[in-house]
Structures are given as C-alpha cells and as structure tokens.
Design an enzyme around this catalytic site. Structure first.
Site, mmCIF file in Angstrom:
data_model
loop_
_atom_site.group_PDB
_atom_site.id
_atom_site.type_symbol
_atom_site.label_atom_id
_atom_site.label_comp_id
_atom_site.label_asym_id
_atom_site.label_seq_id
_atom_site.Cartn_x
_atom_site.Cartn_y
_atom_site.Cartn_z
ATOM 1 N N LYS A 121 -2.135 -9.152 -1.332
ATOM 2 C CA LYS A 121 -0.822 -9.342 -1.959
ATOM 3 C C LYS A 121 0.251 -8.648 -1.133
ATOM 4 O O LYS A 121 -0.068 -7.886 -0.205
ATOM 5 C CB LYS A 121 -0.848 -8.804 -3.396
ATOM 6 C CG LYS A 121 -1.150 -7.323 -3.518
ATOM 7 C CD LYS A 121 -1.530 -6.979 -4.959
ATOM 8 C CE LYS A 121 -2.024 -5.557 -5.040
ATOM 9 N NZ LYS A 121 -1.195 -4.663 -5.773
ATOM 10 N N ARG A 158 -1.817 -0.674 -18.144
ATOM 11 C CA ARG A 158 -1.004 -1.719 -17.520
ATOM 12 C C ARG A 158 -1.491 -3.052 -18.090
ATOM 13 O O ARG A 158 -1.652 -3.162 -19.299
ATOM 14 C CB ARG A 158 -1.137 -1.604 -15.994
ATOM 15 C CG ARG A 158 0.015 -2.177 -15.208
ATOM 16 C CD ARG A 158 -0.081 -1.866 -13.716
ATOM 17 N NE ARG A 158 -1.232 -2.499 -13.072
ATOM 18 C CZ ARG A 158 -1.466 -2.452 -11.751
ATOM 19 N NH1 ARG A 158 -0.636 -1.790 -10.947
ATOM 20 N NH2 ARG A 158 -2.512 -3.044 -11.232
ATOM 21 N N HIS A 213 -9.079 -2.388 -14.081
ATOM 22 C CA HIS A 213 -8.499 -1.725 -12.905
ATOM 23 C C HIS A 213 -8.531 -0.213 -13.115
ATOM 24 O O HIS A 213 -8.315 0.263 -14.232
ATOM 25 C CB HIS A 213 -7.065 -2.211 -12.701
ATOM 26 C CG HIS A 213 -6.481 -1.839 -11.369
ATOM 27 N ND1 HIS A 213 -7.159 -2.001 -10.175
ATOM 28 C CD2 HIS A 213 -5.277 -1.301 -11.032
ATOM 29 C CE1 HIS A 213 -6.391 -1.585 -9.173
ATOM 30 N NE2 HIS A 213 -5.254 -1.155 -9.663
ATOM 31 N N ARG A 242 -12.705 -5.061 -4.987
ATOM 32 C CA ARG A 242 -11.361 -5.572 -4.685
ATOM 33 C C ARG A 242 -10.570 -4.576 -3.838
ATOM 34 O O ARG A 242 -9.556 -4.046 -4.267
ATOM 35 C CB ARG A 242 -10.570 -5.799 -5.984
ATOM 36 C CG ARG A 242 -11.139 -6.776 -6.971
ATOM 37 C CD ARG A 242 -10.102 -7.096 -8.061
ATOM 38 N NE ARG A 242 -9.479 -5.933 -8.639
ATOM 39 C CZ ARG A 242 -9.891 -5.297 -9.727
ATOM 40 N NH1 ARG A 242 -10.945 -5.730 -10.386
ATOM 41 N NH2 ARG A 242 -9.249 -4.238 -10.171
ATOM 42 N N TYR A 275 27.211 7.476 12.137
ATOM 43 C CA TYR A 275 28.134 7.482 10.998
ATOM 44 C C TYR A 275 28.200 8.869 10.368
ATOM 45 O O TYR A 275 27.173 9.517 10.140
ATOM 46 C CB TYR A 275 27.662 6.494 9.928
ATOM 47 C CG TYR A 275 27.789 5.044 10.350
ATOM 48 C CD1 TYR A 275 29.022 4.493 10.676
ATOM 49 C CD2 TYR A 275 26.675 4.229 10.406
ATOM 50 C CE1 TYR A 275 29.138 3.161 11.053
ATOM 51 C CE2 TYR A 275 26.774 2.894 10.779
ATOM 52 C CZ TYR A 275 28.012 2.368 11.095
ATOM 53 O OH TYR A 275 28.120 1.048 11.472
ATOM 54 N N CYS A 326 21.049 3.974 11.070
ATOM 55 C CA CYS A 326 21.996 2.881 10.813
ATOM 56 C C CYS A 326 21.228 1.632 10.365
ATOM 57 O O CYS A 326 20.003 1.646 10.299
ATOM 58 C CB CYS A 326 22.786 2.553 12.079
ATOM 59 S SG CYS A 326 23.536 3.975 12.885
ATOM 60 N N ASP A 335 20.651 -1.225 11.890
ATOM 61 C CA ASP A 335 19.799 -1.874 12.901
ATOM 62 C C ASP A 335 19.373 -0.937 14.023
ATOM 63 O O ASP A 335 18.670 -1.354 14.943
ATOM 64 C CB ASP A 335 20.563 -3.039 13.546
ATOM 65 C CG ASP A 335 21.319 -3.844 12.523
ATOM 66 O OD1 ASP A 335 20.655 -4.458 11.678
ATOM 67 O OD2 ASP A 335 22.569 -3.819 12.532
HETATM 68 C C1 LIG Z 1 -5.704 -5.289 -9.734
HETATM 69 C C2 LIG Z 1 -5.813 -4.667 -8.368
HETATM 70 N N1 LIG Z 1 -7.017 -4.650 -7.755
HETATM 71 C C3 LIG Z 1 -7.182 -4.107 -6.526
HETATM 72 C C4 LIG Z 1 -6.114 -3.530 -5.854
HETATM 73 C C5 LIG Z 1 -6.338 -2.901 -4.502
HETATM 74 O O1 LIG Z 1 -6.102 -1.522 -4.559
HETATM 75 P P1 LIG Z 1 -6.202 -0.605 -3.251
HETATM 76 O O2 LIG Z 1 -5.120 -1.065 -2.355
HETATM 77 O O3 LIG Z 1 -5.949 0.783 -3.760
HETATM 78 O O4 LIG Z 1 -7.547 -0.795 -2.686
HETATM 79 C C6 LIG Z 1 -4.869 -3.517 -6.466
HETATM 80 C C7 LIG Z 1 -3.743 -2.895 -5.770
HETATM 81 O O5 LIG Z 1 -2.821 -2.365 -6.263
HETATM 82 C C8 LIG Z 1 -4.707 -4.093 -7.751
HETATM 83 O O6 LIG Z 1 -3.517 -4.104 -8.370
#
Ligand SMILES: Cc1ncc(COP(=O)(O)O)c(C=O)c1O
Length: 379
Positions: free
Chosen positions: A47, A145, A174, A230, A274, A319, A321
C-alpha cells in the site's frame, strides 16, 4: 539504469536532479527470507505506493520473491496492480465504498469486511454486478481500529457465509504492539484471536486463510503466523522499530539522491536562504542541493546529507525545491556531484531510521512521505 556522460567532464548523469533508486533485488531477497522464516505464504503489503518505493514495480518484485498475495489500503491500488497483470491475489485491507465492489469483484480483488451493514451492501452490489466477491472478515482483538467485535464473531461469520454473493475466504486481525515484543499485549491479542478460531472450528466456519502478522509479528511472534503473514516494512529492508530489528541479512531497497546544483564561497556574515536562518561565520563553501520540501525533505533545521562520502550539514531553511549545504568538509565538491539523503555513499550511510529519529517520527513516515514528483529509478 542508464547513465549518460553529463556535459560536466567526468560526471555520470541519469538526467535527473533528484531521484529515488529502488533495488528490486533487495525486495525479492527480503520477501524470500520472510517466506523462509515464516514457513507460510506471504502477503506483501505494498500500500501507499509500495511504502513510497512504487506500487507496480514492488508488487512484481514481491511476486518474484515468492509472495502469493499483495495487500493494499485502497481499491484503486488493487485495481492498478490487477491491471498491471500481476498474478498475485490482491486484497484491500482497508475500507472500500460499496459502489466499487462490482469493479473489485470483476478483477478478483479481495475485500475486508467487519461490519454487517457494509457487508450487506457489498453482497447487494456484487450480486447486482453478477459477481461473487471474495472477502476476509476482520476482527478487533485489541487494536481499536477496523474489526468486528469478538463476542458475536461466530454469529457474524455464520451470517457472512449465508450471503450468496460473498465467499468468505479469510479471517484476520491486526497487531497493535508487535514492534514492542517485550510487551504482553501481542500474546493477549493472539489468545483472543485463538479463542475465536476455536469457536469457528467448532462451528465448521474456519475459512481457508487465517492471518494476523505484520512484519514484527512475523519475525517475533511465531504464534501469529497462521496460514499467511502480512509483512510491509520488512520487505523494504526497513526495521519495524528499534526494539524489533531485522535479521542482519535484510537489505534496504531505497536510496534517495539529488544533484549538487551550485558550489561557491561566501564571505563571513552572509545570510543563507529565506529569513536568513543561518549566517556564515567565516569564508564558507556553500552548496545548493536540488531537493526541497516539495520532494519530501522536511523543512526543519538540523538535516544532513552525504557528499563525496562525507556527512555535511544542511544550513538555512529547506526551500521548496532546494536546500543549502555547508561543504567545508568536502573542499573538492563540485556542481553535478551526487548528494545522498538516504542510502550509502562510500563508507558513509544515512538510514531512513536515522532520519525518522531526527524528524521525530518513524522510518515508515519518512519513506511514505517521499513525494510523487521524485522519479523512481529501478535497479
Ligand atoms: C492490516 C495491515 N497488515 C499489515 C501491515 C504491514 O505492517 P508492517 O509494515 O508493520 O509490516 C499493515 C501496515 O500498516 C496493515 O495495516
């Protein structure tokens, strides 16, 4: 990567003034290691544009490293991966608007469900589109969450299994604190999840894929591995936290670089940038690097970079850029030199973890905060 000879003699150039290099070999290696360590299937979490590394390219490398699944946060990320021809099973871990369900199902994208009303809307939309939607039911075991409550967990799963347009393929949760392995909360979350799984087993409702582990869970809590892990941050070679470091052979995939655009000597008492947040105290070599806050380099004092293998301070304000470097430590620095903001140069190295500490945040935010205009170059 193609390097041209720049018009400056002896200076290689890729035609960019500010760029990110991504070592896809490192991603393949890290995913392979996570597969070996966990002994189960891997859902590589890609993601947020592959944590800033590039969605489609990282997705491809993760599959080459052995990932059979890819996890994203938004349905558009899932559709981009599917349309790129990536063969992995793709799952949206976050919320999806019901109106996108038909499209998701058509591309075989898996969605998370954790609320009966929303799941009902998904079933309706999938049915109207003449599709069957694969879903994974998410439970809140303590994170606070997304996730259905555990008390009516078995009932929720039974109800889901009765929705004709839905196919319940997975159940997941999670972990909130797996990156602090010394704390008891992860085992507490897992024991609640195990109790739910026992109930599902008894009711004949345990789906094919059970998953819970992020990177820290995968590495530090074998009991969280179930059928599928995951990992996100670790596939990029970045550690979950100081208390959950990676095995030594993991490799960071990302370097961030810019060109030195100017080098000159300014006299004592000369203001820099600046609002003159820095004044020279003597004759000083001041360089200008082609990187600014519109690339993701935070507008704060105390930044640093590498030039010719030496660590040099950023002086004055960053700045939009550009930013200015104090180059007294590198008298031979010249226009066109490579400036490293993250990564290695000679014997020196700046890690995303170090920048995270300096910026009062975490490595995750550092790499996800690299903005879209910075070109990603893949090795
Ligand atoms: C639902 C879920 N699973 C897995 C992950 C992966 O977590 P990490 O990057 O700590 O391995 C995330 C990341 O935020 C997540 O939101």
């Amino acid at each position: 990567m193609i390097y041209f000879q720049s018009i400056i003699p002896g200076m290689p150039s890729n035609g960019q003034t500010n760029w990110i290099e991504v070592d896809l070999g490192a991603i393949r290696h890290n995913v392979r290691r996570l597969r070996e360590i966990s002994g189960v299937q891997v859902m590589a979490v890609v993601k947020a544009n592959g944590y800033g590394h590039g969605l489609v390219e990282v997705g491809q490398a993760a599959v080459e490293g052995g990932a059979k699944w890819l996890g994203v946060a938004r349905v558009d990320e899932a559709l981009s991966l599917a349309r790129s021809g990536n063969p992995a099973r793709i799952m949206v871990l976050g919320y999806t608007e019901p109106e996108r369900v038909g499209e998701a199902a058509m591309h075989g994208v898996r969605l998370a469900v954790y609320d009966r009303q929303v799941a009902q809307a998904y079933a309706l939309c999938a049915g109207e589109a003449g599709q069957v939607l694969h879903v994974h039911a998410k439970f809140d075991t303590g994170m606070g969450r997304l996730g259905h409550n555990l008390q009516d967990g078995v009932e929720f799963m039974r109800w889901l299994s009765e929705q004709h347009a839905l196919r319940v393929e997975g159940v997941f949760t999670h972990l909130a604190e797996a990156d602090e392995p010394e704390k008891p909360t992860t085992l507490q979350q897992l024991s609640k999840f195990d109790a739910l799984l026992a109930g599902l087993n008894d009711a004949g409702l345990r789906p094919e894929w059970v998953h819970a582990a992020n990177s820290a869970g995968t590495l530090y809590f074998p009991g969280s591995r179930y059928d599928l892990v995951r990992p996100g941050i670790s596939i990029y070679g970045l550690q979950p936290s100081d208390s959950a470091p990676l095995p030594e052979d993991f490799r960071p995939a990302l370097s961030w670089k810019a060109c030195l655009a100017s080098v000159k000597t300014l006299p004592p008492g000369h203001g820099i940038g600046y609002n003159f947040r820095y004044y020279t105290s003597r004759d000083e070599r001041i360089g200008v690097a082609a990187v600014g806050y519109a690339d993701g380099f935070r507008r704060r004092l105390g930044n640093f970079a590498l030039v010719r293998g030496k660590r040099v301070p950023v002086v004055g304000g960053v700045c939009m850029d550009q930013c200015m470097l104090q180059l007294d430590a590198v008298p031979d620095a010249r226009i066109g030199d490579e400036v490293v903001l993250i990564g290695k140069q000679g014997e020196s190295c700046i890690l995303a973890e170090e920048i995270g500490r300096e910026w009062g945040t975490i490595n995750y935010e550092v790499v996800c905060g690299l903005l879209a205009r910075v070109p990603r170059i893949y090795k």
